[in-house]
Design a protein around this motif. Structure first.
Motif, PDB file in Angstrom:
ATOM      1  N   LYS A 129       0.836  -1.204   0.000  1.00 60.05           N
ATOM      2  CA  LYS A 129       0.000   0.000   0.000  1.00 60.05           C
ATOM      3  C   LYS A 129       0.870   1.254   0.000  1.00 60.05           C
ATOM      4  O   LYS A 129       0.576   2.242  -0.693  1.00 60.05           O
ATOM      5  N   LEU A 133       1.133   4.230  -2.861  1.00 60.38           N
ATOM      6  CA  LEU A 133       0.874   5.619  -2.499  1.00 60.38           C
ATOM      7  C   LEU A 133       1.960   6.551  -3.036  1.00 60.38           C
ATOM      8  O   LEU A 133       1.657   7.578  -3.661  1.00 60.38           O
ATOM      9  N   GLU A 284      -8.753   1.288  -3.293  1.00 60.38           N
ATOM     10  CA  GLU A 284      -8.207   1.700  -2.005  1.00 60.38           C
ATOM     11  C   GLU A 284      -7.028   2.655  -2.185  1.00 60.38           C
ATOM     12  O   GLU A 284      -6.862   3.609  -1.424  1.00 60.38           O
ATOM     13  N   ASN A 288      -6.599   6.335  -0.698  1.00 63.92           N
ATOM     14  CA  ASN A 288      -5.429   6.600   0.133  1.00 63.92           C
ATOM     15  C   ASN A 288      -4.662   7.822  -0.365  1.00 63.92           C
ATOM     16  O   ASN A 288      -4.198   8.660   0.419  1.00 63.92           O
ATOM     17  N   ASN A 292      -4.361  11.422   1.693  1.00 64.48           N
ATOM     18  CA  ASN A 292      -3.007  11.838   2.083  1.00 64.48           C
ATOM     19  C   ASN A 292      -2.450  12.955   1.202  1.00 64.48           C
ATOM     20  O   ASN A 292      -1.267  13.286   1.296  1.00 64.48           O
TER      21      ASN A 292
END
Length: 666
Positions: A129, A133, A284, A288, A292
């Protein structure tokens, strides 16, 4: 003797500097790399905040423009329309912007973040993840904001204010006429050198990946320099041929083909890879990234010292790389964006490529991570540091891997050609101060320089030094881009005020004295013959009478007339400011089918209606004057003349009204 459109004040300093840096990098690659790498590291460690704040300003500024009143302004005249279809436009800006990079880093970057020891020190971090990102962060809105700012500034000043397609034009509100002298040349020299170094470095790395792929498929036995010479020779020749055909043919066709192939490869991996995992991880990952977004934007990792080396080698390097590439990509985007509105431009440039990059990085990067964890037992992690071969090793985990590898090589080749041919086009554009047509040998010259120097640097090991040089140039250019924002804000504010200016309060509105005559005019036939008659009688008589009165007051004016279409205009010429023009021409307009069938609307014809349209010396919106009497037309001309004199008397409007500052560029 060769004919040339090259500008000596730009070309000679640029070519001397390019050859000097290249020769030193070829003869002394290790020493040059060490010196430049030291300078680069000093900048990244001590001045990284310049990059962070600059990119943050670019993003905030473009988002502001997207939703501001300036968003409706067109990149061109108010009545201009885009030259390319939306699909072709997006395909070309995408191919020029990040093509080879996506193929090179699509698997490599997520895998390298995933295997990074820095993030492994924190047990709470979900490594896949986290890898996704930061990949989104580096290839998303922030990167395209850099390109978008340069492209928007160039498009606005070129197509809206009729200045050259050159970085110097973006400083016109600040430097004014100085942009045509040594200051302007210095800006273009900087842009040309930065563009050349960036393209040369990228093409060098692209050749290595193509060579690695051909070896993987047993098409060539090894990755020796001889095969790299052949690859560069063939591909640069194709790029030169494409550049010679122009943007509307070669570059557009190749970009459309490549985007189609890229989507096909993407769908192939999505369907045959871990489909459910990819769709879920994209969903997702996008959330995310959004949640962020601001944290990532302002992050400097100052509280996480163990992450600082990673921060310098990834985020700061990327910001410097995108900034150094922005003159090239921005110039090309501007070239193909005439007629778009500011809102349309920003929305498309920021969101569409970013969204596609997110999908691409998820499908390739997350597939590789999934295979590494569930099938390969860490085999891909072991070669994460070798991006030249990593893509092809990843494809081995899929069915029909040979076909996919062939397709990948073909995509990289086309990306190579589109990057090179658009780069050739842009560099020649800068070096000639936007010459409308250049001799073919100049295109060949840029192609030979790109191919020859990239090969020599590749063979000598000097590409890394040239890459460091490119990254160093990003520091001063980030400051230049901040000045672009200042310049653009100033111009847009004046633009909005200029076109919003209404008639003075002293002008007299219509009265109801002639209402019966006006009703007869409203229901009268609106065919071409009747409107032509109105223009040739009422309008012409009004202008003749006004011309005589102007002469009585010491003002010389001329009467201009045309028969196809029928038009008459009165013009007052000036030496240093734009001429005052008021004209009327016969214009057609389509009529709704509902009106044709309506009995209570007399004499509406299926083929359309005609009306006399008033137009002016600038591109303000025209309007219908068919109900004006002769005296009312004279009064209307005087209203515009009063507005004209009011505007030209204000110093801040110089860039809109100065003939000297506009016509000399055309």
């Amino acid at each position: 003797m060769f004919k040339s459109t090259l500008n000596k004040g730009i070309f000679l300093p640029s070519i001397i500097f390019i050859l000097l840096v290249s020769v030193v990098s070829i003869l002394y690659p290790a020493v040059t790399d060490q010196i430049l790498d030291t300078i680069k590291n000093f900048i990244f460690v001590n001045l990284n905040w310049v990059y962070v704040w600059s990119v943050t300003c670019f993003v905030i500024f473009l988002i502001y423009l997207l939703f501001s009143k300036y968003g409706k302004i067109r990149l061109g005249d108010n009545d201009s329309r885009p030259e390319h279809s939306f699909f072709s436009w997006v395909a070309m800006l995408f191919s020029a912007g990040m093509g080879i990079g996506l193929m090179y880093f699509g698997v490599a970057e997520p895998m390298q973040h995933y295997t990074s020891e820095v993030f492994g020190l924190q047990e709470y971090v979900n490594k896949p993840k986290n890898a996704q990102l930061y990949t989104f962060f580096h290839w998303g809105i922030h990167a395209w904001a850099i390109y978008g700012l340069v492209g928007l500034s160039l498009s606005y000043f070129t197509y809206r204010l009729k200045l050259p397609l050159s970085l110097r034009s973006c400083f016109y509100p600040l430097l004014k006429n100085k942009t045509d002298g040594s200051w302007g040349n210095a800006i273009d020299v900087f842009a040309l050198c930065s563009t050349f170094f960036g393209i040369t470095t990228t093409l060098g790395f692209g050749v290595v990946q193509i060579n690695s792929g051909l070896q993987h498929l047993n098409i060539v036995p090894d990755t020796s320099f001889m095969y790299q010479i052949i690859i560069v020779g063939v591909l640069v020749s194709l790029a030169v041929l494409s550049a010679l055909t122009g943007v509307d043919k070669g570059i557009k066709i190749l970009s459309n083909i490549n985007v189609t192939m890229v989507v096909a490869l993407l769908v192939f991996i999505l369907i045959l890879g871990p489909t459910v995992y990819l769709i879920g991880s994209f969903t997702e990952g996008l959330g995310n990234y959004i949640s962020n977004f601001f944290h990532l934007t302002f992050a400097t990792h100052v509280y996480d010292e163990e992450q600082l080396p990673w921060f310098y080698d990834w985020t700061i390097l990327y910001w410097a790389w995108w900034i150094s590439w922005s003159p090239y990509v921005g110039l090309f985007i501007a070239k193909i964006s005439k007629g778009r509105t500011i809102r349309e431009f920003i929305g498309a440039v920021l969101l569409l490529p970013s969204l596609f990059n997110f999908i691409w990085m998820t499908v390739f990067g997350n597939s590789a991570i999934w295979f590494d964890e569930n099938v390969g037992n860490g085999a891909l992690s072991a070669v994460a540091g070798n991006p030249d071969a990593l893509m092809f090793r990843f494809l081995e985990y899929l069915p029909f891997s040979t076909i996919a590898s062939f397709m990948t090589i073909l995509i990289v080749i086309i990306f190579f050609v589109t990057s090179a041919d658009s780069g050739i086009f842009v560099m020649n554009n800068i070096a000639t101060k936007n010459a409308l047509k250049s001799p073919k040998w100049q295109t060949v010259l840029w192609g030979v320089l790109l191919g020859g120097l990239s090969l020599l640097l590749l063979n000598a090991g000097g590409l890394k030094a040239l890459q460091s040089m490119t990254l160093i140039t990003a520091l001063p250019f980030s400051v230049i881009l901040i000045l672009f924002i200042v310049s653009l804000i100033k111009a847009l504010a004046i633009d909005q005020a200029y076109y919003d200016r209404t008639f003075s309060k002293a002008t007299v509105p219509w009265s109801g004295r002639l209402w019966k005559d006006r009703l007869k005019q409203i229901v009268a036939t609106k065919d071409r013959k009747s409107i032509d008659h109105f223009v040739n009688t009422v309008v012409k008589e009004a202008f003749i009478e006004l011309q005589a009165e102007f002469a009585e007051n010491g003002i010389a004016s001329s009467l201009n007339q045309n028969s196809n279409p029928t038009k008459v205009e009165i013009e007052i010429k000036y030496d240093t400011i734009n001429n005052f023009v008021y004209g009327v021409e016969t214009t057609s307009k389509k009529v709704s089918g509902f009106l044709v069938d309506e009995d209570n609307i007399p004499e509406v014809q299926e083929k359309g209606a005609f009306y006399p349209k008033a137009y002016f010396g600038d591109t303000r919106e025209s309007y219908d004057v068919q109900y004006f009497t002769k005296n009312e037309l004279i009064s209307d001309v005087l209203k515009h003349y009063d507005r004209f004199l009011d505007i030209v008397s204000e110093e801040r409007n110089e860039m809109f009204i100065s003939t000297d500052s506009n016509e000399r560029y055309q």
